[in-house]
Scaffold this active site. Sequence first.
Site, mmCIF file in Angstrom:
data_model
loop_
_atom_site.group_PDB
_atom_site.id
_atom_site.type_symbol
_atom_site.label_atom_id
_atom_site.label_comp_id
_atom_site.label_asym_id
_atom_site.label_seq_id
_atom_site.Cartn_x
_atom_site.Cartn_y
_atom_site.Cartn_z
ATOM 1 N N ASN A 1 -5.213 -4.526 -2.566
ATOM 2 C CA ASN A 1 -5.954 -4.527 -1.063
ATOM 3 C C ASN A 1 -7.939 -3.035 -1.335
ATOM 4 O OD1 ASN A 1 -4.165 -5.941 -0.293
ATOM 5 N ND2 ASN A 1 -3.018 -4.075 0.682
ATOM 6 N N GLU B 1 -6.066 -8.094 0.305
ATOM 7 C CA GLU B 1 -6.531 -8.150 1.368
ATOM 8 C C GLU B 1 -8.373 -7.433 1.015
ATOM 9 O OE1 GLU B 1 -4.815 -4.946 3.691
ATOM 10 O OE2 GLU B 1 -3.045 -5.867 3.181
ATOM 11 N N LYS C 1 -10.399 -7.802 12.341
ATOM 12 C CA LYS C 1 -10.729 -8.367 11.170
ATOM 13 C C LYS C 1 -10.145 -9.671 10.705
ATOM 14 C CE LYS C 1 -10.429 -3.869 8.246
ATOM 15 N NZ LYS C 1 -9.955 -2.749 9.480
ATOM 16 N N GLU D 1 0.515 -0.689 0.300
ATOM 17 C CA GLU D 1 -0.105 0.005 0.036
ATOM 18 C C GLU D 1 0.558 0.950 -0.170
ATOM 19 O OE1 GLU D 1 -3.403 -0.036 2.553
ATOM 20 O OE2 GLU D 1 -4.090 -1.162 2.250
#
Length: 633
Positions: free
Chosen positions: A504, A542, A606, A451
């Site tokens: 993601n 993700e 999560k 990311e």
Amino acid sequence: MKFQAAISLLSLIAPSLGDQTNNSHPLDGSHRDNRSLINLKPQRTSTRELVSLDGLWNFALAPDGNNTSTWTDPLPKGLECPVPASYNDIFVDRKIHDHVGWVLYQRDVIVPKGWSQERYLVRAEAATHKGRIYVNDRLLVEHVGGYTPFEADITDLVKAGEKFRLTIAVDNELTFQTIPPGQITVGEATGKKTQTYFHDFYNYAGLARSVWLYSVPRQHIQDVTIVTDVQNTAGLINYDVKVSNNTTGEISISVVDEDGTIVANATGAQGTVSIDSVNLWQPGAAYLYQFEVSIVESGETLDTYSIATGVRTVEIRGTQFLINGNPFYFTGFGAHEDTTVRGKGHDQAYMVHDFQLRQWMGANSFRTSHYPYAEEVMDFADRNGIVVIDETAAVGLNIGLTSGTVGEAPSTFSPERINNETREVHAQAIRELVHRDKNHASVVFWSIANEPASNEEGSREYFEPLAKLTRELDPSRPVAFVNVGAADYEKDLISDLFDITCINRYFGWYSQTGDLEEAEAALEAELQGWEQKFNRPIIMTEYGADTVAGLHSVFGLPWSEEFQVDMLDMYHRVFDRTPAMAGEHVWNFADFQTSVGVRRVDGNKKGVFTRDRKPKAAAHSLRKRWTEMGASK
Ligand SMILES: *[C@@H]1O[C@H](CO)[C@@H](O)[C@H](O)[C@H]1NC(C)=O
Ligand SMILES: *[C@@H]1O[C@H](CO)[C@@H](O)[C@H](O)[C@H]1NC(C)=O
Ligand SMILES: *[C@@H]1O[C@H](CO)[C@@H](O)[C@H](O)[C@H]1NC(C)=O
Ligand SMILES: *[C@@H]1O[C@H](CO)[C@@H](O)[C@H](O)[C@H]1NC(C)=O
Ligand SMILES: *[C@@H]1O[C@H](CO)[C@@H](O)[C@H](O)[C@H]1NC(C)=O
Ligand SMILES: *[C@@H]1O[C@H](CO)[C@@H](O)[C@H](O)[C@H]1NC(C)=O
Ligand SMILES: *[C@@H]1O[C@H](CO)[C@@H](O)[C@H](O)[C@H]1NC(C)=O
Ligand SMILES: *[C@@H]1O[C@H](CO)[C@@H](O)[C@H](O)[C@H]1NC(C)=O
């Protein structure tokens, strides 16, 4: 695209980034040169000994403002800290938990008397994020980067049979010139240092992996690089062996199958050995040969080292990711090395249990999000046929992204923040990852960042040389990075530099929160955008929702177990109608610790499992999907 089943000569010499290389920091610089020669993972063989230094070490915070570079003293009596473990959650002391800066681990060590003809080294598998090894009052080595090994040759300092004081100093500070990056703020009223960072997991620190004292013969095997290929029914092992200076013996190779039968022999430092009717290393069905390297002189074996070698190929053809010529669809999770009390401390019981849970789920793979995992985990993946996406610690090269949300942000890539010096540190992190993990059959591609702000100006200048470096280091595997939502298929500036699309996405969670119909449309548009832009595999690396175990909702509202199930189901519907999908990794395997913040109650929830590995409802629905997918293959 078939990846070259050839060995990069560069893999042994650690290329620089060219003009941008900045080795002006003398300690880092000199060590950097030596680090490309770090030995293979210590192994007990007929010619090598291994002593574990794990256990309780004396422990202290370094005095504030003392950079420990002149540290020589025995530590004050008092605290003992377990190794391996992160130190943060061990002591009932907020000052230690929140400490920013150096800590010291210390213990006495005796070099076995029988080692007088050997060379011996101290090796730390990891020190987050910077480590120094001292022998008595001497600083021997400094290593930058929290998740790769480093070592000090102590042969000339301590005689066999003698005792010495071993100190390992560890610094947890993150700055814009570390990987991962962070920032230190100083309290106006208190002058207290606080560490902040741009990644969503707790900055656990310390000696979270094993420390070893080990011996190698004077003439020894320093490095082995293996790349495998398949020709009809034969397996080919291309190899390159690097030995220590002064080696006069001959290099001899034997390949031994799982029954203990020698199936191929060779001599010489480089070459190719062929195995007739090879048993391939397959996902879910690992087969490992022992690639045994020896240095032999006048009939005597001077050194021997064995590498567990799976013969397999990796290829990208159109939108398919092929292992051994067969399409492979990644199922599984991103995860963290994270458990209660130990923090990121490597733990064999959790490792085996986590693999068991993955296998129970029908998961065939994982990503080492967001840093190289303990080397034992990589070995275990090799032995269990679990496929690995191997990632560097370059997480949070994205100043605007905190706890998964995008705020107003200063530009990430700039001389004051993520700059050329950061890139050089990042390059070194890639070199060390590839060097450590290049021989693992389980590792099918590299992820060099998670990311980053790949939508921002400067990202291309930053990443282009890093992608090139990774390919030079290892032409046998694809190279990827993991793309963030804000850098969607229209805004991303770097994806063409890579081989696979890893993204993601959190539609339905960070955006369209709780509205799965809007989220489904947004996800579909995004996947189609990527599919049309690059005719290549897409892996959703993700997707997921924070879920409080035991929280239920007849409306399927966010945070409930029902919502997590519904949201994952929605993603799966979209994946199943997207031909380019090559895999799905749910974020996250288990709940994990984060920094304290208004968005996180005792960490990120999560997980499909709780932090103590109890299944939430989604574990059962995912298990059904993945085991059926596995059975239908
Ligand atoms: C190299 O790094 C040092 C300090 O880390 C810095 O002072 C110097 O300006 C850098 N040099 C270049 C060419 O970037
Ligand atoms: C690196 O190796 C050189 C040559 O062997 C040695 O002089 C130097 O001290 C080493 N540096 C470190 C930090 O170990
Ligand atoms: C450590 O501190 C000493 C004394 O303040 C200073 O001379 C030295 O340069 C520092 N070393 C490092 C590596 O920061
Ligand atoms: C740091 O601590 C060590 C050990 O107590 C001491 O020898 C050294 O003088 C200190 N250095 C500084 C700069 O305070
Ligand atoms: C090994 O030999 C090479 C070439 O002779 C030399 O450059 C290097 O410094 C030597 N390294 C050590 C550790 O002795
Ligand atoms: C290599 O050989 C030289 C000369 O025999 C010796 O002085 C040196 O210590 C040896 N180096 C190693 C690493 O064994
Ligand atoms: C390899 O070498 C060993 C020892 O010389 C010998 O017994 C064996 O038959 C050889 N195997 C192969 C496959 O060449
Ligand atoms: C990196 O160095 C180049 C050349 O010195 C310079 O133009 C550029 O601004 C630097 N990039 C960053 C992000 O500091």
